[in-house]
Scaffold this motif. Structure first.
Motif, short mmCIF file in Angstrom:
data_model
loop_
_atom_site.label_atom_id
_atom_site.label_comp_id
_atom_site.label_asym_id
_atom_site.label_seq_id
_atom_site.Cartn_x
_atom_site.Cartn_y
_atom_site.Cartn_z
N VAL A 104 0.88 -1.18 0.00
CA VAL A 104 0.00 0.00 0.00
C VAL A 104 0.91 1.22 0.00
CG1 VAL A 104 -1.81 1.25 1.21
CG2 VAL A 104 -1.80 -1.25 1.21
N GLY A 105 0.85 1.94 -1.12
CA GLY A 105 1.81 3.02 -1.36
C GLY A 105 1.79 4.13 -0.32
N VAL A 106 0.61 4.37 0.26
CA VAL A 106 0.51 5.50 1.18
C VAL A 106 0.91 5.12 2.60
CG1 VAL A 106 -1.25 6.65 -0.21
CG2 VAL A 106 -1.95 5.11 1.64
N GLY B 3 -11.89 -7.47 14.37
CA GLY B 3 -10.80 -6.55 14.09
C GLY B 3 -10.53 -5.66 15.29
N SER B 4 -9.63 -4.70 15.14
CA SER B 4 -9.40 -3.73 16.21
C SER B 4 -9.98 -2.43 15.71
CB SER B 4 -7.90 -3.54 16.47
OG SER B 4 -7.27 -4.80 16.40
N PRO B 5 -11.24 -2.16 16.03
CA PRO B 5 -11.95 -1.04 15.38
C PRO B 5 -11.18 0.27 15.47
CG PRO B 5 -13.43 -2.30 16.78
CD PRO B 5 -12.05 -2.82 17.03
N LEU B 6 -10.66 0.56 16.66
CA LEU B 6 -10.02 1.85 16.83
C LEU B 6 -8.74 1.95 16.00
CD1 LEU B 6 -11.22 3.96 18.79
CD2 LEU B 6 -9.12 3.66 20.14
N ALA B 7 -7.92 0.90 16.11
CA ALA B 7 -6.66 0.89 15.36
C ALA B 7 -6.93 0.86 13.87
CB ALA B 7 -5.83 -0.32 15.78
N GLN B 8 -7.99 0.10 13.50
CA GLN B 8 -8.37 0.05 12.08
C GLN B 8 -8.79 1.43 11.59
OE1 GLN B 8 -11.22 -2.67 10.43
NE2 GLN B 8 -10.24 -4.42 11.42
N ALA B 9 -9.59 2.10 12.42
CA ALA B 9 -10.07 3.42 12.04
C ALA B 9 -8.89 4.36 11.87
CB ALA B 9 -11.03 3.96 13.10
N ALA B 13 -7.99 6.26 8.50
CA ALA B 13 -7.93 7.71 8.43
C ALA B 13 -6.59 8.15 7.85
CB ALA B 13 -8.13 8.32 9.81
N GLN B 14 -5.55 7.45 8.29
CA GLN B 14 -4.23 7.78 7.79
C GLN B 14 -4.12 7.48 6.29
OE1 GLN B 14 -1.41 6.13 10.42
NE2 GLN B 14 0.06 7.78 10.06
N MET B 15 -4.69 6.34 5.90
CA MET B 15 -4.70 6.00 4.48
C MET B 15 -5.45 7.05 3.69
SD MET B 15 -5.27 1.89 4.61
CE MET B 15 -5.43 1.58 2.86
N ALA B 16 -6.58 7.48 4.25
CA ALA B 16 -7.40 8.47 3.55
C ALA B 16 -6.62 9.77 3.36
CB ALA B 16 -8.68 8.73 4.34
N LEU B 17 -6.03 10.25 4.46
CA LEU B 17 -5.30 11.51 4.41
C LEU B 17 -4.15 11.42 3.41
CD1 LEU B 17 -5.06 12.67 8.11
CD2 LEU B 17 -5.86 14.01 6.17
N MET B 616 -12.86 2.44 3.58
CA MET B 616 -11.66 3.11 3.09
C MET B 616 -12.01 4.18 2.06
SD MET B 616 -8.36 1.35 1.29
CE MET B 616 -9.04 1.27 -0.35
N VAL B 617 -12.85 3.81 1.11
CA VAL B 617 -13.21 4.76 0.04
C VAL B 617 -14.07 5.90 0.59
CG1 VAL B 617 -14.35 5.02 -2.19
CG2 VAL B 617 -13.01 2.97 -1.71
N MET B 618 -15.06 5.52 1.40
CA MET B 618 -15.96 6.54 1.95
C MET B 618 -15.19 7.51 2.83
SD MET B 618 -19.09 6.05 1.01
CE MET B 618 -20.65 5.74 1.75
N LEU B 619 -14.31 6.95 3.65
CA LEU B 619 -13.60 7.79 4.60
C LEU B 619 -12.77 8.85 3.88
CD1 LEU B 619 -13.55 7.68 7.69
CD2 LEU B 619 -11.24 6.77 7.51
N GLU B 620 -12.26 8.46 2.73
CA GLU B 620 -11.43 9.41 2.00
C GLU B 620 -12.23 10.66 1.65
OE1 GLU B 620 -8.87 7.40 -0.81
OE2 GLU B 620 -8.89 9.25 -1.99
#
Lengths: 239, 707
Positions: A104-106, B3-9, B13-17, B616-620
């Motif tokens: 994952v690139g990011v 899953g680990s909801p908080l860590a996943q979130a 969020a980081q992926m989105a940003l 992931m997509v929505m969060l972005e």
């Protein structure tokens, strides 16, 4: 040192066929393949392009199900599982190494490796971090922990991919032409790394390749031609 | 599996940003649209809220109060600022205001209950000739030789014009009998011999000449002008106290217990004022307030042309000494002006003073008000005059009431708003007279008169005897044998002309206990409108009063719905912008998703469930929406506060009314920001829903495809 031979195969293919529609034609990618893979195996699937290597890997890797026959992972037929169950199976039992690394690139090295653990859940943050750090260390990338994939060399990227595949301690690791995009030296080092892990943890490795050098590292070689197994034989350890 | 909801979130969020950061152009385009949209929502809703608040102040604090009560069975909806019909609306009536006031005033939070009654009366102003003759008669009776000579001069000039008019009419009329008669009278009055008695000592001869002028000549001089006056009858002292926008401009308030009329300054300026002054006012307003140019605007050009043509109406009104003084002043200003055919030098000079273009308007406007206006009657009334108002009563007959003009008023901040000129104010007793309702006192008076003249009920059978006596010639004959004596028609008309105001004082009880058409309820500060409306409705229902209670919005007629219309338009505009945004965001997210098929496939292969991909997509978009929304809301708020400190000028009368003053100072509220953020987030989610669905359908096999 040779791997212990288990009574039950970890992977079993019985009369597996896989057809793909291609326009009005149907491509028969696999035609009645029978294959048993024991726990702790280090097995190469070889064959020319279009011989069905990737299809076989996809079926064993549970990203696809056979048109006919059965693929059993630890005795569980994948055809009987829902998509969601297959996803869970992949998450917990399988690890993937891709030809193009597919990081994952990011996300940075650490985060890429951490991702499957996050998807699995169940670990405390501290435990998860320890596992990730240990894995990154194992593939020799501790100095690059906070770098992103585009800052790494091809070999380093594949190491990240290996770490990501192994961090969940899967029973089987699938590797699709893991060295195809690497030079021979780097490719050799990657195979050595996989081999070391196989020896230490008895993780089953199944990888496809058409590189004779890579094949020589396998303990067992299955050769596919036109969707059928043309040869299946042990390989003398090249030390 | 959880899953680990908080860590996943966190990682999502980081992926989105980071994904946003790595697709800068896309993020910038979508982000800009979102910023614009959010800012628009903040600015639009803030402005509308401010306009609504402004309009509420305009309406509530000038005429309507917070609530209005009127007949539950009224045929028409109350429209204080004018309804669909010109005064023909039927609002029913409230027979006893006193009872209403007692019931409503007892409710919590009620500041005042103000009686009201709307009506339309007609008021006429005699022709120039009528007024010149009136002035001449007063001068003759008073023995004021100077004024007499001035007025004789004036009448003679007016006769010249009348004669010219009649001659012109004659040329285009088939049956000239009446015109010939009129012309003969006018020509007789133009002879020098006719005016000789005015210089003599014989008062009767003068009166005879005046009577001839009044009865034979004046009718040929035109009918004068009719004005329609929309009036609101109310408790004037109470009105002045609770409607804090009300302000006397000239004159004084009508004292407690007195009858009187207060003329709306705005109405006077736009309807009653001398036409040439109104034209100049319009031009001046257009040029100074709206930065219009006369040369570029056909309507303004026409007004300028019309103003120039009206010099005659001004010179006619001038007294001789004023004419001389003005001519001197004008000559100094326009030394080179020469009269054309048929023009007097003064006519030519006044015409020159009224000739305006973009360069000369400001100077000539100032000159007009400095030199000409003080010498002419700008309005058909003066403070202190008694005006005759005529109106059709409820029962359909015409009723006239003489009422004194105490002054003019305006609604502060709304001086320029046409709508604030919707009504003039009269006392409630005058309203009832015009409405056709007799007070108890009047009824008593009528009874007294009936008693005094010996009126008695007569059976039909006895009627003839009772009226004509049992026998004999009951019809008196005058000396010359005619049944009726010669009525001194001129004298009767004259007496009608010198109007006497009905000045009988009245008590508060007389005023309160009687008919009104509606009543305004002014609430104390901070009282909830809807709640008060419900409580008051319940109270009047419980008291058996058949009244409906409506809020100011409903009571003000079409204008009250105005904001709702603007809100609708704004919502539509915002809606369209967001639909465009939706399409663009949807498209760009779809493209982005297609670009990321392998990444998504990889995530699926290593064990990510569909909902992870969805998130992931929505969060972005959500993160982008939140960031852009915050920036947009901040920008919008900054823009609104800037507008709030500078103020948006009200470019026309309707805006003055809507802004509740010459400038709108909008303020942004927390609700405006919150609404904007919610809207942008909802739009983000809706626009990404489809791309996200597509993303979840990406198969894990996609990860295996060659790059």
């Amino acid at each position: 040192m040779s791997a212990p031979i288990a009574a039950d195969p970890i992977v079993e293919l019985v009369g597996v066929s896989k057809d793909y529609p291609l326009g009005k034609l149907t491509v028969q990618a696999l035609r009645g393949v029978d294959l048993r893979i024991e726990r702790g195996a280090f097995i190469a699937i070889a064959g020319p392009s279009g011989s069905g290597k990737t299809t076989l890997l996809n079926l064993v890797g549970c990203v696809d199900v056979p048109t006919a026959g059965a693929v059993r992972i630890e005795g569980q037929s994948t055809s009987e599982l829902s998509e969601k169950q297959l996803t869970t199976l992949r998450l917990h039992k399988l690890g993937f190494i891709f030809q193009s690394f597919n990081l994952v690139g990011v996300l940075d090295v650490f985060q890429n490796v951490e991702l499957p653990l996050l998807l699995q859940g169940g670990l405390t943050g501290a435990e998860r971090k320890r596992r990730v750090a240990e894995m990154v260390d194992k593939v020799g990338l501790t100095p690059q922990t906070r770098q992103r994939p585009n800052e790494l060399s091809g070999g380093q990227r594949q190491r990240v991919a290996i770490a990501r595949a192994l961090v969940t301690r899967p029973a089987i690791v699938m590797a699709d032409e893991p060295t195809a995009n690497l030079d021979s030296t780097t490719g050799g080092a990657i195979i050595e790394l996989m081999k070391d892990i196989n020896r230490e943890d008895h993780t089953t490795f199944i990888f496809s390749t058409h590189d004779a050098n890579v094949m020589s590292h396998a303990r067992r070689l299955v050769e596919l031609v036109d969707g059928r197994i043309a040869a299946d034989h042990p390989v003398a350890e090249a030390d | 599996m959880a899953g680990s909801p908080l860590a996943q979130a966190r990682v999502l969020a980081q992926m989105a940003l980071r994904s946003l950061a790595s697709h800068k152009v896309k993020s910038l385009i979508v982000g800009s649209i979102m910023v614009f949209g959010t800012a628009l929502v903040v600015v639009g809703t803030s402005l509308l809220d401010s306009v609504e608040a402004g309009m509420e102040r305009s309406i509530v604090k000038s005429l309507s109060g917070h609530l209005q009560l009127y007949d539950a069975e009224a045929k028409d909806d109350l429209a204080l600022f004018g309804g669909a019909t010109m005064g023909g609306d039927d609002y029913g009536e409230v027979p006893d205001f006193g009872e209403v006031q007692r019931v409503v005033q007892a409710q919590d939070g009620v500041e005042a209950v103000v009686p009201m009654g709307l009506g339309i009366a007609n008021m006429s102003r005699g022709s120039e000739l009528d007024r010149a003759l009136d002035a001449l008669r007063r001068a003759v009776e008073a023995g004021d030789a100077a004024t007499r000579e001035a007025m004789i001069h004036r009448v003679q000039r007016l006769l010249e014009l009348t004669r010219a008019d009649l001659t012109n009419s004659r040329a285009i009329t088939a049956d000239t009998t009446d015109l010939d008669a009129n012309l003969a009278h006018v020509e007789r009055a133009q002879q020098a011999a006719f005016w000789a008695p005015f210089r003599g000592d014989d008062l009767d001869a003068k009166r005879a000449a005046l009577d001839f002028l009044d009865t034979q000549v004046a009718p040929a001089g035109g009918d004068g002008v009719q004005y329609y006056l929309r009036y609101l009858g109310t408790d004037l002292p109470l009105f002045a106290r609770v409607f804090d926008r009300f302000r006397i401009v000239e004159g004084e308030p009508v004292p407690e217990g007195r009858r009187g009329l207060l003329i709306n300054k705005r109405f006077a300026d736009s309807q009653l004022k001398l036409k040439v002054a109104r034209l100049l006012d319009d031009l001046h307003d257009a040029v100074t307030l709206n930065d219009a140019r006369i040369a570029d605007d056909a309507a303004l050009t026409a007004k300028a042309r019309q103003a120039r043509s009206l010099y005659g109406s001004l010179t006619l009104m001038l007294a001789p000494e004023d004419a001389a003084a003005l001519e001197a002043a004008l000559r100094a200003e326009f030394p080179d002006v020469a009269p054309t055919d048929g023009q007097s030098p003064l006519d030519a000079l006044v015409q020159a003073a009224l000739t305006v273009d973009d360069d000369t308007l400001k100077a000539r406007y100032a000159f007009f008000y400095a030199q000409i206006a003080p010498r002419v009657a700008l309005y058909p009334f003066r403070v202190g005059d008694v005006l005759t108002l005529r109106a059709f009563t409820k029962r359909g007959y015409m009723k006239s009431v003489n009422v004194k003009v105490y002054g003019t008023f305006e609604f502060a901040g709304l001086e320029r708003s046409e709508l604030s000129g919707a009504a003039n104010l009269v006392d409630l007793m005058t309203f009832r007279d015009l409405y056709g309702q007799m007070t108890e006192a009047q009824q008593a008076e009528l009874k007294a008169i009936q008693a005094e003249v010996g009126l008695e009920r007569v059976d039909r059978a006895d009627a003839e005897d009772a009226f004509f006596g049992g026998d004999g010639d009951s019809v008196e004959k005058t000396a010359d044998g005619s049944v009726f004596g010669d009525f001194d028609v001129a004298r009767i008309e004259r007496e009608a002309g010198t109007r006497v105001a009905d000045d009988r004082p009245f008590t508060r009880e007389q005023m309160v206990d009687g008919v009104v058409l509606n009543a305004a309820v002014v609430l104390k500060d901070g009282v909830d409108l809807d709640d008060a409306q419900a409580r008051i409705q319940a109270a009047v229902d419980a008291a058996g009063l058949r009244l409906k209670v409506v809020d100011w919005r409903a009571a003000s007629g079409v204008i009250g719905q105005f904001v709702m219309v603007i809100r609708g338009v704004l919502l539509l505009a915002i809606g369209i912008i967001f639909i465009v945004a939706l399409v663009i965001i949807n498209n760009s997210m779809l493209m982005a998703t297609l670009e990321r098929v392998r990444e998504i496939g990889t995530l699926r292969a290593i064990g990510a469930q569909r909902r992870f991909v969805m998130a992931m997509v929505m969060l972005e978009t959500l993160v982008l929406g939140l960031l852009s929304g915050t920036v947009g809301a901040g920008l919008g708020a900054a823009l609104v506060s800037w507008m709030g400190s500078v103020g948006i000028p009200a470019k026309n009368d309707i805006l003055v009314f809507l802004f509740s003053g010459p400038r709108l100072h909008p303020a942004v509220g927390a609700s405006n920001l919150l609404v904007a953020l919610v809207v942008i987030l909802v739009v983000s989610l809706i626009s990404t829903w489809y791309p996200a669905r597509i993303a979840t359908r990406v198969q894990p096999v996609e990860a295996m495809r060659e790059a």
